[in-house]
Write a protein that holds these residues in place. Structure first.
Motif, short mmCIF file in Angstrom:
data_model
loop_
_atom_site.label_atom_id
_atom_site.label_comp_id
_atom_site.label_asym_id
_atom_site.label_seq_id
_atom_site.Cartn_x
_atom_site.Cartn_y
_atom_site.Cartn_z
N VAL A 114 -88.80 16.68 35.99
CA VAL A 114 -87.69 16.01 35.30
C VAL A 114 -88.08 14.54 35.11
N PHE A 115 -88.11 14.09 33.86
CA PHE A 115 -88.52 12.71 33.60
C PHE A 115 -87.34 11.85 33.19
N SER A 116 -87.53 10.54 33.34
CA SER A 116 -86.55 9.55 32.90
C SER A 116 -87.30 8.33 32.39
N VAL A 117 -86.62 7.51 31.60
CA VAL A 117 -87.20 6.28 31.03
C VAL A 117 -88.46 6.60 30.21
N VAL A 118 -88.37 7.63 29.39
CA VAL A 118 -89.42 7.99 28.44
C VAL A 118 -88.83 7.84 27.05
#
Length: 322
Positions: A114-118
């Protein structure tokens, strides 16, 4: 005394058995690795949001173990940490920033990510599509419509020339440049690409940028962001507007921010992480951004540069940095 000692021992055994029974019912401990590319405030705030959301949804110690690392802005260290994560038998990996997410997604295919700030995971090759990644990833993105950013810029001042500081090879900053170029005719703004490849060249390049531009857009380039204080100082002295989509860069002096809130973005990523820990597949969870964007104005920079702030523009501003 003996009766008291026996009672204490019995209570300790009962508590131990209850704890083991609870853990047995709850299942094995969930091990979550969190990797940020650096300690940039936007990554730290997003991480805080992820953890807060997971805790709110019941993923708390001792049932969950968080393993939090940052690469210190170093790609070699990031690669080493990714190897450690790959060998750690994690249940979930959370990544902060494109420079952390892209290599994790390339190297680890058997653990949900799970990624964020992309900014744009499709352009980066992290995901096949926003509706479904088609792989083991999902997440929350910082993509602000560049039309929203230019609407705010034009409302602030009659800008005709906007220089874009970006780094060739950093796909997110290249994507931001392309997004601006696509709509420049509609806004009657000439977009001037300014490639930055070395720290040492920024000061000299900026002298020409300030001379030929009304405003500077600070993209998500890691290299550009590392010199933000100097960029803001030179631009402000030249009475050139600075604008970005990254909230922590406004904290560091950029005049105008049209941004997603990093903590709220982390909460959104945390919701997706919780769904995965409850059994959902990453590819079944759409990749999203927040539906609202914050307009932030750095009043210290406004005063230092003597920028005139239109009274109507203040109505757009959600937060002022005094």
């Amino acid at each position: 005394m003996k009766r008291h000692a026996m009672y204490t021992l019995f209570l300790a055994i009962a508590l131990t058995m209850t704890t083991h029974l609870f853990l047995a019912e709850a299942g094995p401990v969930k091990r979550i690795g969190i990797l940020a590319f650096s300690k940039a405030p936007r990554y730290m705030e997003s991480t805080r949001g992820v953890i807060d959301q997971l805790k709110m949804e019941g993923f708390v110690e001792p049932g969950v173990e968080f393993i939090t690392e940052d690469a210190g802005g170093n790609k070699a260290k990031a690669a080493e940490l990714i190897k450690q994560f790959a060998a750690a038998k994690l249940d979930l990996i959370v990544t902060q920033g494109t420079s952390a997410t892209a290599p994790v997604a390339r190297e680890i295919k058997d653990v949900p990510i799970v990624f964020s700030v992309v900014y744009d995971p499709v352009v980066e090759g992290i995901a096949g599509d926003l509706k479904s990644s088609g792989n083991n990833t999902t997440g929350a993105v910082t993509k602000v419509p560049m039309s929203t950013l230019l609407d705010n810029l034009k409302a602030f001042a009659p800008v005709k020339y906007l220089s874009v500081l970006y780094s060739p090879g950093e796909k997110n900053s290249e994507a931001q440049l392309r997004d601006l170029q696509k709509i420049q005719a509609k806004y009657l703004i000439k977009i001037i690409p300014v490639p930055i490849t070395e720290k040492e060249e920024i000061r000299q390049i900026l002298q020409e940028v300030v001379r030929t531009s009304d405003a500077i857009y600070v993209s998500g380039s890691t290299l550009v962001n590392s010199e933000i204080s100097m960029i803001v100082d030179i631009a402000t002295k030249g009475k050139v507007i600075t604008i970005t989509h990254l909230d922590d860069l406004v904290e560091k002096g950029v005049l105008i921010g049209v941004c997603t809130n990093s903590y709220s973005l982390g909460r959104l990523a945390g919701e997706k992480a919780a769904r995965i820990l409850k059994g959902a597949k990453p590819s079944s969870i759409p990749i999203e951004t927040l539906k609202e964007f914050d307009v932030t104005l750095n009043m210290r920079t406004a005063n230092a540069g003597g920028f005139r702030i239109p009274p109507e523009y203040i109505k757009r501003v959600k937060r002022k940095i005094e």
